[in-house]
Structure formats: structure tokens, C-alpha cells
Design a protein around this motif. Structure first.
Motif: not given
Ligand code: SAM
Ligand code: SF4
Length: 338
Positions: A25, A74, A76, A107-108, A129, A131, A169
Motif C-alpha cells: 500500500r 494499492r 492511497t 482507494t479514493t 475502492n 470510501s 468501503n
């Protein structure tokens, strides 16, 4: 470099408990345009930009992880899409997708996804992903301390149109989205999105007692089971989520339960902060400085630090959210790279 040229390979990363480390990550910033109540303080002290890894360093270090056997990265943060050169980084690392890298993803919070979705897809990103803890505009504003729900929803829609597979998420929050979770699940599955529920973790001081935020997913599952038929399925997506299929919605729902069900035995990941600090566990302090290693000694020094990391990665975290317990670590999720 030519993306089709294989990277020089080197011994794979395996920790002292025999766990292969195949997932990185990579945080590109600690900044964010939202201020989620479980993630950051209302007035966070962001790091000076001069302390961040440069684009060249992020690329070189990312590629070294790939050479050492990492198969999934990932991106992030913080919010990765607030960093201006992030799409260039994604382009650089994306060249390895389908060869030495199985997946590059991010992830955003999706507030800027509409601006970047097409470029992400051209760079080789297939899934993201997003959130999202609520679809209620007022609650969204409260939980993000001022965010605009419509921007996130527009980002999700743009991502879908660009061809990105989207997973939602959701952090389960006592007394906040607690009663909304079944509707959120129904909405996500109705849109064809997978969804994962997450227990709030005691990382960083956010100015609130974690015991007031913590909602065990065992309770959420009971509520969902009173409404739908949940069947455990063996699917894994390279992370700690355990999945069920919901017969009535036809969708897949993941549970990430760091508190009620420790998932460390199968841990395959490490985290690199935007300043180049390598954390081998979300729940422990103690990091290895890859930035100065790279600046002083190049790739050979990175390799030495990675070997050191494999020798010290802890067996498990020890999170505790009982009333009055302090944060397990003093870093916020946005600093470590959530
Ligand atoms: N800004 C991006 C976003 O929100 O998706 C990426 C970074 S954010 C730190 C990554 C994930 O960590 C989000 O899904 C967020 O909900 C989660 N998160 C942040 N703080 C958390 C905490 N204390 N416990 C559990 N999850 C947390
Ligand atoms: Fe920003 Fe993501 Fe943290 Fe929310 S969870 S404050 S969107 S970094």
C-alpha cells in the motif's frame, strides 16, 4: 524504461513467520479534501510538501517492491487524487500490470474521480475502492466535516462509465450510519458494486473517544441476517476481508474485522508512507526509512532495508478500543496510508 522489459528480479520478500509479502500500500500524500471524523483531526497538521517522496522516488521504490515479488500495489493516502502527479505515477507503475504486477489499484474518496477516471483506465487500473459511509447528504457532511456527497456520487458514476469496477468501503460507526448500513448494502448491490464493511481502528488521535465510534461487525451481521440470507463464501481479494453472498441482493459483502476477528495470520502486506517510511504493521510503531536509504545508497540500500523489514514484521497487531484506551499508534490512517 520500456514497460514490457522485465524488472531485474531479486529474492522475494518473506517475513520471519513465513508470510510472503506480495501487497504494497503506497501512500502518495497525507493531504485530503475531506476530514472524516474517524480518520483525521479537524485541523490536521499536514506534512510539508518538501518531505514527500518525489515522483521519481515513488516510481523507483515501487518498482523495487515489484522486483522483490510484490504483485499488487494499492495507491492511497490521504486522498491520492489530490496529488497532482499521481496519474503519472500510476502510468509508470501501470506499465508492469499483466507482467510482473497483477494489479494496480487505488482507494479514493472519489471527489476527484470524475477528473481522472479515463486516465486511470488507460494506465491499467481496473478496479478502485471508493470510501462511502453514508448516502445521506447531511450525515456525509457531518462525517467528513464539510464534504459534499454529490461530488463523491458523481465520481462513482464517472468511474463506472469509464469502465472501472467499483467496490464501496464503509466504516461502521455507532450511532451514525449504524441504521443505514442495510440500505447502503442494498444500494451498492443494486448498482452492481461489491461492498466491504470495516471496523473503526484506534489509529491516531482524532479528538473523539474511539469507544463512542466503535460498532462491532458481529452486531451489524446479526442485523443483516435478520433481513437477508448471508452465506459465507471462500472468495479472497488479497486482503483481510471475509466475504458473504447475500441471496436477496445477489451481491458480495466483505467484513474487515481487526477488532472482533484478528486477521493477521494471513498478512501479506506492508505500507509505505508518502515520506518513504515503511511500516510492516498498521498497529505498530517503528518504521524503516526507505527515503534516506534510497537517497544515500540507491537500490542496494532499499534491498537491505527490505530484508531488515522482513526480519522485524510483527506477528500481529493488538488493537483495543475499550473506553479510555489510547490510540494503538499515534499515526493517523491518512499518514500511514489506509
Ligand atoms: N482518502 C481515501 C479514502 O478515503 O478512500 C484513501 C485513504 S483512507 C485513509 C483509506 C481507508 O481508510 C478509507 O476507506 C477509510 O474509511 C479508512 N479509514 C480511515 N481511518 C480509519 C480508521 N480509524 N479505522 C478504520 N478505517 C479507517
Ligand atoms: Fe480523507 Fe480518506 Fe481520511 Fe476521509 S478517510 S479524511 S477521505 S483520507
Amino acid at each position: 524504461m520500456d514497460g514490457t522489459a522485465p524488472l531485474t528480479t531479486a529474492p522475494s520478500l518473506i517475513d520471519r513467520f513465513g508470510r510472503p509479502i506480495t501487497y504494497l500500500r503506497l501512500s502518495v500524500t497525507d493531504r485530503c479534501d475531506l476530514r472524516c471524523v474517524y480518520c483525521m483531526a479537524a485541523r490536521p497538521n499536514f506534512l510539508p510538501r518538501s518531505g514527500l517522496l518525489t515522483l521519481e522516488e515513488l516510481t523507483a521504490i515501487g518498482e523495487r517492491f515489484i522486483a522483490r515479488g510484490v504483485r499488487k500495489i494499492r495507491i492511497t493516502g490521504g486522498e491520492p487524487l489530490v496529488r497532482r502527479d499521481v496519474t503519472t505515477l500510476i502510468g509508470n507503475l501501470g506499465r508492469h500490470v499483466g507482467a510482473s504486477l497483477d494489479e494496480l489499484t487505488l482507494t479514493t474518496n472519489a471527489t476527484r474521480l470524475a477528473l481522472h477516471a479515463e486516465r486511470l483506465v488507460s494506465a491499467g487500473v481496473k478496479r478502485v475502492n471508493v470510501s462511502l459511509d453514508t448516502r445521506d447528504p447531511a450525515r456525509f457532511g457531518r462525517l467528513t466535516r464539510g464534504g459534499d456527497l454529490s461530488r463523491t456520487l458523481a465520481g462513482i458514476e464517472a468511474g463506472r462509465r469509464a469502465g472501472l469496477q467499483i467496490k464501496i468501503n464503509t466504516v461502521a460507526l455507532k450511532g451514525e450510519n449504524e441504521n443505514e448500513i442495510p440500505d447502503l448494502v442494498a444500494w451498492a448491490h443494486g448498482q452492481g458494486f461489491d461492498m466491504t464493511l470495516i471496523e473503526v481502528m484506534p489509529v491516531g488521535d482524532v479528538g473523539e473517544d474511539r469507544a463512542d465510534q466503535f460498532l462491532p461487525l458481529t452486531t451489524v451481521r446479526e442485523v443483516l441476517e435478520s433481513r437477508w440470507s448471508l452465506t459465507d463464501i471462500p472468495d479472497r481479494t488479497g486482503g483481510p476481508a471475509r466475504y458473504v453472498r447475500i441471496a436477496e441482493t445477489g451481491g458480495r459483502l466483505g467484513f474487515i474485522t481487526p477488532l472482533t476477528g484478528n486477521f493477521c495470520a494471513g498478512c501479506n502486506r506492508v505500507r509505505l508512507t508518502c515520506t518513504g517510511q515503511l511500516y510492516t504493521c498498521l498497529g505498530h510503531d517503528g518504521a524503516l526509512d526507505l527515503r534516506s536509504a534510497y537517497r544515500d545508497g540507491g537500490i542496494a540500500a532499499i534491498d537491505a532495508r527490505l530484508d531488515e523489514a522482513m526480519a522485524i514484521k510483527p506477528e500481529r497487531h493488538d488493537f483495543d478500543v475499550s473506553r479510555g484506551a489510547g490510540p494503538a499508534v499515534n499515526r493517523h490512517m491518512a499518514q500511514t496510508g489506509g
